[in-house]
Design a protein around this motif. Structure first.
Motif, PDB file in Angstrom:
ATOM      1  N   LYS A 241       6.620   4.838  -0.499  1.00 19.57           N
ATOM      2  CA  LYS A 241       5.641   5.621   0.256  1.00 19.57           C
ATOM      3  C   LYS A 241       4.544   6.140  -0.669  1.00 19.57           C
ATOM      4  CE  LYS A 241       6.892   8.555   3.465  1.00 19.57           C
ATOM      5  NZ  LYS A 241       7.620   9.629   4.203  1.00 19.57           N
ATOM      6  N   LYS A 242       4.941   6.608  -1.844  1.00 21.96           N
ATOM      7  CA  LYS A 242       3.952   7.139  -2.790  1.00 21.96           C
ATOM      8  C   LYS A 242       3.009   6.055  -3.272  1.00 21.96           C
ATOM      9  CE  LYS A 242       6.731  11.007  -4.547  1.00 21.96           C
ATOM     10  NZ  LYS A 242       7.444  11.568  -5.729  1.00 21.96           N
ATOM     11  N   GLN A 243       3.565   4.872  -3.544  1.00 24.10           N
ATOM     12  CA  GLN A 243       2.744   3.777  -4.050  1.00 24.10           C
ATOM     13  C   GLN A 243       2.122   2.946  -2.927  1.00 24.10           C
ATOM     14  OE1 GLN A 243       4.571   1.452  -7.190  1.00 24.10           O
ATOM     15  NE2 GLN A 243       5.734   3.207  -7.971  1.00 24.10           N
ATOM     16  N   LYS A 244       2.520   3.241  -1.692  1.00 22.29           N
ATOM     17  CA  LYS A 244       1.996   2.560  -0.504  1.00 22.29           C
ATOM     18  C   LYS A 244       2.212   1.050  -0.561  1.00 22.29           C
ATOM     19  CE  LYS A 244      -1.450   6.140   0.422  1.00 22.29           C
ATOM     20  NZ  LYS A 244      -2.890   6.448   0.641  1.00 22.29           N
ATOM     21  N   THR A 245       3.371   0.685  -1.090  1.00 21.91           N
ATOM     22  CA  THR A 245       3.740  -0.731  -1.138  1.00 21.91           C
ATOM     23  C   THR A 245       5.262  -0.859  -1.166  1.00 21.91           C
ATOM     24  OG1 THR A 245       3.418  -2.827  -2.312  1.00 21.91           O
ATOM     25  CG2 THR A 245       3.707  -0.865  -3.667  1.00 21.91           C
ATOM     26  N   SER A 246       5.785  -1.909  -0.599  1.00 21.44           N
ATOM     27  CA  SER A 246       7.230  -2.122  -0.553  1.00 21.44           C
ATOM     28  C   SER A 246       7.780  -2.416  -1.949  1.00 21.44           C
ATOM     29  CB  SER A 246       7.551  -3.296   0.384  1.00 21.44           C
ATOM     30  OG  SER A 246       8.903  -3.657   0.271  1.00 21.44           O
ATOM     31  N   LEU A 247       8.810  -1.688  -2.315  1.00 19.50           N
ATOM     32  CA  LEU A 247       9.457  -1.866  -3.622  1.00 19.50           C
ATOM     33  C   LEU A 247      10.916  -2.291  -3.475  1.00 19.50           C
ATOM     34  CD1 LEU A 247       8.083   1.373  -5.356  1.00 19.50           C
ATOM     35  CD2 LEU A 247       7.286  -0.967  -5.732  1.00 19.50           C
ATOM     36  N   PHE A 248      11.268  -2.806  -2.319  1.00 15.10           N
ATOM     37  CA  PHE A 248      12.670  -3.043  -2.026  1.00 15.10           C
ATOM     38  C   PHE A 248      13.256  -4.258  -2.741  1.00 15.10           C
ATOM     39  CE2 PHE A 248      10.920  -0.772   1.702  1.00 15.10           C
ATOM     40  CZ  PHE A 248      11.528   0.440   1.437  1.00 15.10           C
ATOM     41  N   HIS A 249      12.405  -5.030  -3.405  1.00 12.91           N
ATOM     42  CA  HIS A 249      12.935  -6.098  -4.247  1.00 12.91           C
ATOM     43  C   HIS A 249      13.686  -5.523  -5.449  1.00 12.91           C
ATOM     44  CE1 HIS A 249       9.093  -4.932  -6.071  1.00 12.91           C
ATOM     45  NE2 HIS A 249       9.540  -5.460  -7.213  1.00 12.91           N
ATOM     46  N   LEU A 250      13.528  -4.200  -5.678  1.00 16.37           N
ATOM     47  CA  LEU A 250      14.209  -3.545  -6.800  1.00 16.37           C
ATOM     48  C   LEU A 250      15.618  -3.066  -6.435  1.00 16.37           C
ATOM     49  CD1 LEU A 250      11.275  -1.373  -8.224  1.00 16.37           C
ATOM     50  CD2 LEU A 250      12.081  -3.603  -9.030  1.00 16.37           C
ATOM     51  N   LEU A 251      15.996  -3.216  -5.185  1.00 12.87           N
ATOM     52  CA  LEU A 251      17.313  -2.728  -4.764  1.00 12.87           C
ATOM     53  C   LEU A 251      18.451  -3.355  -5.570  1.00 12.87           C
ATOM     54  CD1 LEU A 251      16.839  -2.608  -0.881  1.00 12.87           C
ATOM     55  CD2 LEU A 251      17.302  -0.650  -2.385  1.00 12.87           C
ATOM     56  N   THR A 252      18.382  -4.645  -5.787  1.00 13.14           N
ATOM     57  CA  THR A 252      19.465  -5.301  -6.533  1.00 13.14           C
ATOM     58  C   THR A 252      19.521  -4.818  -7.984  1.00 13.14           C
ATOM     59  OG1 THR A 252      17.949  -7.164  -6.903  1.00 13.14           O
ATOM     60  CG2 THR A 252      19.562  -7.382  -5.127  1.00 13.14           C
ATOM     61  N   HIS A 253      18.385  -4.386  -8.523  1.00  9.80           N
ATOM     62  CA  HIS A 253      18.369  -3.843  -9.890  1.00  9.80           C
ATOM     63  C   HIS A 253      19.035  -2.468  -9.940  1.00  9.80           C
ATOM     64  CE1 HIS A 253      15.759  -6.926 -11.736  1.00  9.80           C
ATOM     65  NE2 HIS A 253      15.211  -6.997 -10.535  1.00  9.80           N
ATOM     66  N   LEU A 254      19.215  -1.871  -8.774  1.00 13.69           N
ATOM     67  CA  LEU A 254      19.925  -0.604  -8.671  1.00 13.69           C
ATOM     68  C   LEU A 254      21.367  -0.820  -8.213  1.00 13.69           C
ATOM     69  CD1 LEU A 254      17.012   1.377  -7.003  1.00 13.69           C
ATOM     70  CD2 LEU A 254      18.021   1.908  -9.242  1.00 13.69           C
ATOM     71  N   ASN A 255      21.808  -2.075  -8.280  1.00 15.26           N
ATOM     72  CA  ASN A 255      23.166  -2.471  -7.884  1.00 15.26           C
ATOM     73  C   ASN A 255      23.469  -2.214  -6.411  1.00 15.26           C
ATOM     74  OD1 ASN A 255      23.813  -3.317 -10.517  1.00 15.26           O
ATOM     75  ND2 ASN A 255      24.390  -1.242 -11.104  1.00 15.26           N
ATOM     76  N   VAL A 256      22.422  -2.252  -5.584  1.00 11.72           N
ATOM     77  CA  VAL A 256      22.589  -2.123  -4.134  1.00 11.72           C
ATOM     78  C   VAL A 256      22.849  -3.508  -3.555  1.00 11.72           C
ATOM     79  CG1 VAL A 256      21.461  -1.474  -1.963  1.00 11.72           C
ATOM     80  CG2 VAL A 256      21.124  -0.084  -4.041  1.00 11.72           C
ATOM     81  N   SER A 257      23.723  -3.575  -2.588  1.00 12.75           N
ATOM     82  CA  SER A 257      24.078  -4.850  -1.967  1.00 12.75           C
ATOM     83  C   SER A 257      22.856  -5.586  -1.417  1.00 12.75           C
ATOM     84  CB  SER A 257      25.078  -4.607  -0.820  1.00 12.75           C
ATOM     85  OG  SER A 257      25.294  -5.793  -0.089  1.00 12.75           O
ATOM     86  N   ARG A 258      22.902  -6.910  -1.516  1.00 13.57           N
ATOM     87  CA  ARG A 258      21.842  -7.750  -0.950  1.00 13.57           C
ATOM     88  C   ARG A 258      21.714  -7.570   0.551  1.00 13.57           C
ATOM     89  NH1 ARG A 258      24.282 -13.250  -3.176  1.00 13.57           N
ATOM     90  NH2 ARG A 258      26.112 -12.072  -2.498  1.00 13.57           N
ATOM     91  N   PHE A 259      22.745  -7.018   1.163  1.00 12.65           N
ATOM     92  CA  PHE A 259      22.742  -6.775   2.604  1.00 12.65           C
ATOM     93  C   PHE A 259      21.598  -5.857   3.020  1.00 12.65           C
ATOM     94  CE2 PHE A 259      24.208  -4.133   6.214  1.00 12.65           C
ATOM     95  CZ  PHE A 259      24.504  -5.122   7.155  1.00 12.65           C
ATOM     96  N   MET A 260      21.208  -4.927   2.141  1.00  6.87           N
ATOM     97  CA  MET A 260      20.292  -3.872   2.558  1.00  6.87           C
ATOM     98  C   MET A 260      18.814  -4.238   2.495  1.00  6.87           C
ATOM     99  SD  MET A 260      21.964  -1.456   3.822  1.00  6.87           S
ATOM    100  CE  MET A 260      20.458  -0.539   4.148  1.00  6.87           C
ATOM    101  N   GLU A 261      18.401  -5.149   1.633  1.00  5.22           N
ATOM    102  CA  GLU A 261      16.963  -5.416   1.473  1.00  5.22           C
ATOM    103  C   GLU A 261      16.265  -5.832   2.771  1.00  5.22           C
ATOM    104  OE1 GLU A 261      13.801  -8.134  -1.070  1.00  5.22           O
ATOM    105  OE2 GLU A 261      15.866  -7.915  -1.809  1.00  5.22           O
ATOM    106  N   PRO A 262      16.826  -6.770   3.568  1.00  4.16           N
ATOM    107  CA  PRO A 262      16.142  -7.128   4.823  1.00  4.16           C
ATOM    108  C   PRO A 262      15.963  -5.942   5.768  1.00  4.16           C
ATOM    109  CG  PRO A 262      17.799  -8.766   4.276  1.00  4.16           C
ATOM    110  CD  PRO A 262      18.009  -7.624   3.339  1.00  4.16           C
ATOM    111  N   PHE A 263      16.938  -5.031   5.784  1.00  8.79           N
ATOM    112  CA  PHE A 263      16.848  -3.884   6.692  1.00  8.79           C
ATOM    113  C   PHE A 263      15.809  -2.875   6.215  1.00  8.79           C
ATOM    114  CE2 PHE A 263      21.061  -5.589   7.644  1.00  8.79           C
ATOM    115  CZ  PHE A 263      21.042  -5.586   9.035  1.00  8.79           C
TER     116      PHE A 263
END
Length: 379
Positions: A133-155
């Motif tokens: 929100k602060k950068q006004k751009t999607s950063l969700f490609h970084l989720l896996t770098h935070l060890n978050v399941s691949r399940f969450m990025e599409p959502f």
């Protein structure tokens, strides 16, 4: 109605295809300098807030105040409150007299590990959305770098583009319950020390797994509750469906939602059940451990002059626990969980107040029976 059905159907079809692609996805790519800095910052902020149940519970609420469109953060705050109440129950009026010190400690570590794991997995996701929100751009490609399941990025990506709060909330419920499934529920240590003990088999007898969501209306100045009960805590599907039901209960009536939010803001979380029933619970131990409470017959009989049950603040009975690192393995390996995204729930509200009151009465009787048995065994 038809247009809405087509839109929802198309969304689910698209998400299903994206999730299937995620299963086959190649290893994650390298980070830029700024991305690495952001990931490290998120990990540091998460660690600071993940010290104990009180800090993480309030972190969820603080986040919700800034980003109310992320409904899950309010739900997580309320469920985490209940985890804290369960933790302090172990040192409170009844369970402290029914369980050995080792059993109290084992059960606390079971609750604390699950609460800690969910926060360290979910809070980075929330902070990444905040950064987006602060950068006004999607950063969700970084989720896996935070060890978050691949399940969450599409959502998260779908939420970024469509602001579909219910869909994101459902995905987070599914993800977090799967996240703790192998790490806590199926963990050999907790299976042996907690899940397979007599105590846990008695969960269905005492019905200790209540989720209470308190609120007060303007017309009636007394605490009301909405919520539910997990009858089979070890069932992944049951926990997910309960999470979905709690979310429905929380957001289905706007006026009640507003009262719940007001209540959370007016009652900072301490871990003591005194937070929601000061007429029944006290966070100060004023009576001797050997005495018995004489409780009123119904919750409506509560008054300021009646006996109160000891329910301590979390900080007074449990020290901060240093956890071992979470396992890195991604739970998302197939599409078995996807049907639960759309699965309907039983949206009938249960009388959680009466259920909880019955639990208190059963615990009181159990303590009295144990005391009586101990007395007779001496002769």
């Amino acid at each position: 109605m038809l247009r809405k059905w087509i839109t929802n159907h198309n969304q689910y079809t698209m998400l299903k295809a994206e999730l299937k692609n995620k299963i086959k996805e190649k290893p994650i790519s390298a980070l830029s300098k700024d991305e690495r800095k952001l990931v490290l910052s998120i990990r540091d902020k998460t660690k600071q807030k993940n010290r104990n149940n009180v800090t993480r519970t309030m972190a969820y609420l603080d986040y919700f105040k800034l980003h109310p469109e992320v409904h899950w953060s309010l739900l997580a705050h309320l469920v985490s409150r209940n985890a804290g109440w369960n933790m302090t129950d172990l040192k409170g009026e009844f369970l402290a007299r029914l369980l050995t010190p080792k059993e109290q400690n084992d059960f606390y570590l079971f609750l604390e590990r699950g609460n800690w794991l969910i926060f360290q997995d979910a809070y980075p996701q929330l902070l990444l959305y905040e950064a987006s929100k602060k950068q006004k751009t999607s950063l969700f490609h970084l989720l896996t770098h935070l060890n978050v399941s691949r399940f969450m990025e599409p959502f998260w990506t779908h939420f970024w583009n469509n602001q579909s709060s219910p869909l994101l909330t459902t995905a987070l419920i599914i993800n977090e319950q799967n996240y703790i499934e192998s790490r806590v529920i199926l963990n050999d240590q907790y299976q042996k020390n907690v899940l397979h003990t007599i105590l846990f088999r008695l969960q269905d007898v005492f019905e200790l797994n209540h989720i209470l969501i308190p609120y007060e209306t303007q017309s009636i100045k007394q605490t009301n509750f909405v919520g539910g009960t997990v009858h089979h805590f070890s069932s992944l599907k049951d926990r997910i469906l309960l999470g979905k039901k709690l979310y429905h209960d929380l957001y289905s009536i706007k006026s009640r939602l507003n009262y719940i939010i007001i209540w959370t803001e007016q009652h900072p979380h301490t871990g003591s059940r005194h937070d929601f029933w000061p007429h029944l619970f006290t966070d100060t131990k004023k009576i001797s451990p050997s005495s018995n409470q004489l409780l009123p017959h119904t919750p409506t009989d509560l008054n300021k002059n009646g006996p109160r049950i000891y329910s301590p603040n979390l900080k007074d009975v449990w020290e901060d626990w240093t956890h071992s690192a979470a396992e890195d393995e991604d739970w998302f390996k197939d599409m078995a969980m996807f049907p639960l995204v759309k699965k309907k729930i039983n949206d009938k509200e249960e009388n959680v107040l009466n259920h909880y009151w019955n639990t208190i009465e059963k615990l009181e009787i159990a303590v009295f029976a144990k005391k009586l048995f101990t007395r007779h065994s001496r002769y």
